[in-house]
Structures are given as C-alpha cells and as structure tokens.
Design a protein around this motif. Structure first.
Motif, PDB file in Angstrom:
ATOM      1  N   TYR A  24      84.880  98.793   5.866  1.00 28.62           N
ATOM      2  CA  TYR A  24      84.958  98.320   4.575  1.00 28.62           C
ATOM      3  C   TYR A  24      86.208  97.478   4.562  1.00 28.62           C
ATOM      4  O   TYR A  24      87.308  97.376   5.791  1.00 28.62           O
ATOM      5  CB  TYR A  24      86.265 100.205   3.908  1.00 28.62           C
ATOM      6  CG  TYR A  24      86.497  99.558   2.468  1.00 28.62           C
ATOM      7  CD1 TYR A  24      85.566  99.242   1.558  1.00 28.62           C
ATOM      8  CD2 TYR A  24      87.434  99.623   1.708  1.00 28.62           C
ATOM      9  CE1 TYR A  24      85.853  99.229   0.183  1.00 28.62           C
ATOM     10  CE2 TYR A  24      88.076  99.340   0.386  1.00 28.62           C
ATOM     11  CZ  TYR A  24      87.146  99.411  -0.434  1.00 28.62           C
ATOM     12  OH  TYR A  24      87.506  99.084  -1.663  1.00 28.62           O
ATOM     13  N   HIS A  77      81.371 103.226  -6.848  1.00 24.95           N
ATOM     14  CA  HIS A  77      82.437 102.048  -7.347  1.00 24.95           C
ATOM     15  C   HIS A  77      81.924 101.106  -6.227  1.00 24.95           C
ATOM     16  O   HIS A  77      82.401  99.857  -6.519  1.00 24.95           O
ATOM     17  CB  HIS A  77      83.751 102.713  -7.480  1.00 24.95           C
ATOM     18  CG  HIS A  77      84.940 102.960  -5.781  1.00 24.95           C
ATOM     19  ND1 HIS A  77      84.735 103.716  -5.378  1.00 24.95           N
ATOM     20  CD2 HIS A  77      85.419 101.372  -5.505  1.00 24.95           C
ATOM     21  CE1 HIS A  77      85.399 103.557  -4.653  1.00 24.95           C
ATOM     22  NE2 HIS A  77      85.953 101.994  -4.549  1.00 24.95           N
ATOM     23  N   ASP A  78      81.588 101.267  -4.946  1.00 24.34           N
ATOM     24  CA  ASP A  78      81.871  99.887  -4.249  1.00 24.34           C
ATOM     25  C   ASP A  78      80.567  98.801  -4.076  1.00 24.34           C
ATOM     26  O   ASP A  78      80.033  98.168  -3.226  1.00 24.34           O
ATOM     27  CB  ASP A  78      82.600  99.592  -2.969  1.00 24.34           C
ATOM     28  CG  ASP A  78      83.896  99.470  -3.197  1.00 24.34           C
ATOM     29  OD1 ASP A  78      84.800  98.356  -4.493  1.00 24.34           O
ATOM     30  OD2 ASP A  78      85.192  99.952  -2.293  1.00 24.34           O
ATOM     31  N   ASP A 126      90.702 105.396  -5.286  1.00 27.69           N
ATOM     32  CA  ASP A 126      90.002 104.298  -4.308  1.00 27.69           C
ATOM     33  C   ASP A 126      91.119 103.754  -2.838  1.00 27.69           C
ATOM     34  O   ASP A 126      90.887 103.656  -2.168  1.00 27.69           O
ATOM     35  CB  ASP A 126      89.627 102.341  -5.525  1.00 27.69           C
ATOM     36  CG  ASP A 126      88.991 102.052  -4.457  1.00 27.69           C
ATOM     37  OD1 ASP A 126      88.592 101.474  -3.794  1.00 27.69           O
ATOM     38  OD2 ASP A 126      88.956 100.693  -5.553  1.00 27.69           O
ATOM     39  N   HIS A 173      85.121 105.870   3.338  1.00 26.32           N
ATOM     40  CA  HIS A 173      85.791 104.929   1.529  1.00 26.32           C
ATOM     41  C   HIS A 173      85.467 105.555   0.844  1.00 26.32           C
ATOM     42  O   HIS A 173      85.945 106.249  -0.543  1.00 26.32           O
ATOM     43  CB  HIS A 173      86.387 103.305   1.701  1.00 26.32           C
ATOM     44  CG  HIS A 173      86.548 102.973   0.313  1.00 26.32           C
ATOM     45  ND1 HIS A 173      88.002 103.244   0.336  1.00 26.32           N
ATOM     46  CD2 HIS A 173      86.273 102.178  -0.858  1.00 26.32           C
ATOM     47  CE1 HIS A 173      88.261 102.686  -1.253  1.00 26.32           C
ATOM     48  NE2 HIS A 173      87.022 102.381  -1.307  1.00 26.32           N
TER      49      HIS A 173
HETATM   50 FE    FE Z   1      87.221 100.648  -3.422  1.00 29.51          FE
END
Ligand code: FE
Length: 184
Positions: A22, A56-57, A158, A32
């Motif tokens: 990440y 979210h990523d 996050d 993550h």
């Molecule tokens: Fe993130």
C-alpha cells in the motif's frame, strides 16, 4: 452483470492488484482494505459503510498510478476514479464516502489541530499533492456534503489501517455484504 460476476470481478481486482505494498506503507493494499473494513465493523457501522471502507481505495487498483509513492508528482485522484466506478454498481451510501475520503483528510487537517500529527509520513506526502489543508471556503463546501460524516469516520479507519501482521476476516467473508448492496 449478475451479482456473482461483479463480486468475482472485485475480488479478483483485490487478490491480484491488491497484493502489492500500500502506497508508502508496510502493508499491502488488500491488508489495508481488510483492516479498514474490520475497524468499520468493530465500530458497528452500517453495512454500506463497512463495504465503503473495504473498497475505499479501489481507485488505486483500477488506475495505473505507480506503486512507489516517491514517484508521485501529481495527485492520482484515486477517490474520483474509485467512487465513479463504485457509483456504477452501488448506491451513494457506498460511493459517496469513498469520493469524499481524501477531502475528509484535508478537512480534518484544517478543522482538528491534533489530526495532522496522527498521519503517517506517506499520508503527509500525499496531503501536499492533494492540496494541503482546506481553506475556509473549501471547509464550508465540504460541510454541506450529505455524506461528510461517513467520509470522516471512514478517514479515521483509513488512517489506522496500516498495522503490520494484523489478523482480519478475508475478502471472501464480505461476499454477502457486498452482494446485498449491488444495484440491479
Ligand atoms: Fe486508504
């Protein structure tokens, strides 16, 4: 696309492209993401927000931006590509917190004096590329966003989700939760 096909597509994206480090951290993007979903679940967040935390990523994984953060000279805008992709398959309760999660970081940097000190060095590096702390005008606009609160709690998960060796549920454990949110 059938629910089953979409889950398989998302799962493949994470197992193949999520296996790399990440951005600038000591965990993979998959680790993550699983940690962010775990913290959301632990906080008793609604299902849509748990799935938003998990995905979210996704913009990092569907973009071709370099995995080496030191090579980033412009903001990759992963929250825009990711939320756009999610909005094609899910409602705003999933896509909107994702769209706003980078602005939530910039908002918290402006609104909470203790917040920047909790960011990792990689996250501080991207903050600069993302425009730094929000101006007063940007804060006002952000505070009018419907999903700002969800984006802020997602942002805190996050930021915490960089724990080396943490045990979490697997991606496949979220199949039912993801499929329940896919729009027909
Ligand atoms: Fe993130």
């Amino acid at each position: 696309m059938k629910d089953n096909d979409l889950f398989s597509e998302i799962s493949a994206i994470y197992s193949v492209r999520g296996a790399v480090a990440y951005f600038g951290e000591a965990v993979t993007t998959l680790e993550h993401s699983l940690q962010a979903a775990y913290f959301a679940h632990e906080s008793k967040a609604p299902n849509a927000l748990i799935v938003a935390a998990l995905l979210h990523d996704i913009g990092h994984l569907i973009d071709s931006s370099s995995a080496d953060i030191a090579e980033w000279t412009t903001d990759a805008r992963h929250e825009v590509s990711g939320s756009g992709w999610l909005a094609a398959h899910f409602g705003p309760e999933v896509s909107e917190p994702v769209r706003l999660h980078v602005r939530a970081k910039r908002y918290l940097c402006a609104a909470d004096p203790s917040y920047p000190g909790r960011l990792s060095s990689a996250s501080m590096h991207t903050l600069t590329l993302q425009g730094g702390p929000m101006s007063h005008a940007e804060v006002t606009v952000f505070e009018a966003e419907t999903y700002r609160r969800d984006a802020i709690v997602l942002r805190h998960w996050d930021d915490r989700s960089k724990v080396v060796g943490m045990r979490t549920p697997e991606f496949s454990d979220y199949r039912k939760q993801i499929e329940a949110l896919i729009r027909a």
